[in-house]
Enzyme design. Structure first.
Site, PDB file in Angstrom:
ATOM      1  CE1 TYR A 102      -3.110  -2.930   0.054  1.00 38.11           C
ATOM      2  CE2 TYR A 102      -4.171  -1.920   1.925  1.00 38.11           C
ATOM      3  CZ  TYR A 102      -4.144  -2.896   0.953  1.00 38.11           C
ATOM      4  OH  TYR A 102      -5.158  -3.822   0.892  1.00 38.11           O
ATOM      5  CE  LYS A 147       0.847 -17.981  -1.878  1.00 44.24           C
ATOM      6  NZ  LYS A 147      -0.064 -19.141  -1.775  1.00 44.24           N
ATOM      7  CG  ASP A 193      -7.488  -3.816   3.517  1.00 48.70           C
ATOM      8  OD1 ASP A 193      -8.452  -3.552   4.246  1.00 48.70           O
ATOM      9  OD2 ASP A 193      -7.384  -3.396   2.338  1.00 48.70           O
ATOM     10  CG  ASP A 216      -2.829 -20.011   0.154  1.00 47.52           C
ATOM     11  OD1 ASP A 216      -2.131 -19.997   1.203  1.00 47.52           O
ATOM     12  OD2 ASP A 216      -2.461 -20.601  -0.881  1.00 47.52           O
ATOM     13  CG  ASP A 223     -13.135  -5.964   4.794  1.00 46.86           C
ATOM     14  OD1 ASP A 223     -12.621  -5.236   5.666  1.00 46.86           O
ATOM     15  OD2 ASP A 223     -13.718  -5.503   3.802  1.00 46.86           O
TER      16      ASP A 223
HETATM   17  C1  IPM Z   1      -9.361  -0.291   5.823  1.00 41.75           C
HETATM   18  C2  IPM Z   1      -9.696   0.243   4.464  1.00 41.75           C
HETATM   19  C3  IPM Z   1      -8.535   1.077   3.970  1.00 41.75           C
HETATM   20  C4  IPM Z   1      -7.296   0.218   4.031  1.00 41.75           C
HETATM   21  C5  IPM Z   1      -8.717   1.685   2.582  1.00 41.75           C
HETATM   22  C6  IPM Z   1     -10.000   2.477   2.462  1.00 41.75           C
HETATM   23  C7  IPM Z   1      -7.540   2.520   2.173  1.00 41.75           C
HETATM   24  O1  IPM Z   1      -9.996  -0.791   3.603  1.00 41.75           O
HETATM   25  O2  IPM Z   1      -9.117   0.517   6.741  1.00 41.75           O
HETATM   26  O3  IPM Z   1      -9.341  -1.506   5.982  1.00 41.75           O
HETATM   27  O4  IPM Z   1      -7.020  -0.552   3.142  1.00 41.75           O
HETATM   28  O5  IPM Z   1      -6.607   0.290   5.008  1.00 41.75           O
HETATM   29 MG    MG Z   2     -10.203  -2.655   4.562  1.00 44.89          MG
END
Ligand code: IPM
Ligand code: MG
Length: 355
Positions: A142, A191, A247, A223, A251
């Site tokens: 990133y 990985k 990241d 994975d 989620d």
């Molecule tokens: C998060 C979000 C951010 C990230 C994005 C919006 C840049 O997805 O905080 O998880 O990847 O950190």
């Molecule tokens: Mg995120």
């Protein structure tokens, strides 16, 4: 105690959920005799609209001068076609870098009251889970070198992943320290069967592990980790991983708790200040409709009290109020089944009642 908190409301549902968390902090202030002063700053799309850039200098200076920072979310379709370095999301990466917040703590646990919302098989959900993702936040792909160039097939774009030993050492230490306060189990995710950065990651994590002989440390390929999270999430205690893997996996972890609207986060560096934000995004589709779940942001405020101000009792008070509201069956649309969901404001009011 008197504290100055910078508020970065941002875009979409950001303003609504930050306002909910502010009400909760004010109530905590009344109950425990603290003064929290709030100063708003622009970030993301709203900053682009107001002054042409997603992260104005005033915002960075204001955050650095504050005792802590609470952030909502940034981004929305209005700004989706801007070039990469002008997008609202760039501000998020920018503020994390400017404040040197290299450690991102993302706890995910299954609330018994939400077990029904867990999309996992009932026999898996029955074991529950309570894990902490420790995501590296200021390095990796990133933040790496990127661009466009001509390649073998004509125009191509590239991003690069780079990790220094120092960056890995400090995030590994953060993970082991967290594990010492939990169940003393760290799973490092990489990985390493493909990536050179992962091989350095693995080697370095094991070197730091020697400083923490009480903590069990194992490796898992990313994975496989994605699969294990849905197959057997109760095996995880502390997970440490790179920026991008963290990241993605956070989620996934949020979804198995029932809703992404539940997950809080703390971003920490070498000072106590930190930045606190829900892990979810700005949800432009429901913005301004009193539909957003404020719990992730309210729990982020609890993390602020704990990590920035060492107010453990106050943090627990908020967390218990959230537990109670869920036990009492109060639900925003993301965690409701059918009829009877309440709005952002009503959920906030119910949490306030239980503080
Ligand atoms: C998060 C979000 C951010 C990230 C994005 C919006 C840049 O997805 O905080 O998880 O990847 O950190
Ligand atoms: Mg995120």
């Amino acid at each position: 105690m008197e504290m100055n908190i910078a508020l970065l409301r941002g875009d979409g549902i950001g303003p609504e959920i930050v306002d909910s968390a502010v009400e909760v902090l004010k109530k905590i202030g009344e109950k425990y005799n603290h003064t929290f002063n709030f100063t708003p700053y622009l970030i993301g799309g709203s900053a682009i609209d107001a002054c042409g850039e997603p992260l104005p200098k005033e915002t960075v200076d204001g955050c650095l001068a504050s005792d802590s920072v609470l952030l909502g979310a940034v981004g929305g379709p209005k700004w989706d076609n801007l070039p990469g370095d002008k997008r609202p999301e760039k501000a998020l990466l920018g503020i994390r870098a400017a404040m040197e917040l290299y450690t991102n703590l993302r706890p995910a646990r299954l609330y018994p009251a939400l077990a029904e919302d867990c999309p996992l098989r009932p026999d898996i959900a029955a074991n529950g889970f309570d894990l902490l993702i420790v995501r590296e936040l200021t390095g990796g792909i990133y933040f790496g070198d990127r661009g466009y160039r001509q390649g073998k097939y004509g125009e191509e774009a590239y991003d690069t992943e780079c990790y220094s030993r120092v960056e890995i050492e400090r995030i590994a230490r953060a993970a082991f320290e967290a594990a010492m306060k939990r169940n003393k189990n760290v799973i490092s995710i990489d990985k390493a069967n493909v990536l050179e950065t992962s091989r350095l990651w693995r080697k370095t994590v094991h070197e730091i592990a020697e400083e923490y002989p009480e903590v069990k440390c194992t490796d898992m390929l990313v994975d496989n980790a994605a699969m294990q999270l849905v197959k057997n999430p109760s095996q995880f205690d502390v997970v440490v991983t790179s920026n991008m893997f963290g990241d993605i996996l956070s989620d996934e972890a949020s979804q198995i708790t029932g809703s992404i609207g539940m997950l809080a986060s703390a971003s920490l560096g070498n000072t106590t200040r930190g930045l606190y934000e829900p892990i979810h995004g700005s949800a432009p589709d429901i913005a301004g409709q009193n539909k957003a779940n404020p719990i992730a942001t309210i729990l982020s405020a609890a993390m602020m009290l704990r990590y920035a101000f060492s107010l453990e009792e106050e943090a627990l008070c908020i967390e218990k109020a959230v537990d109670k509201v869920l036990e009492d069956g109060i639900r925003t649309p993301d965690i409701a089944h059918g009829e009877g969901a309440v709005g952002t404001k009503e959920m906030t009011a119910e949490i306030l009642k239980r503080i």
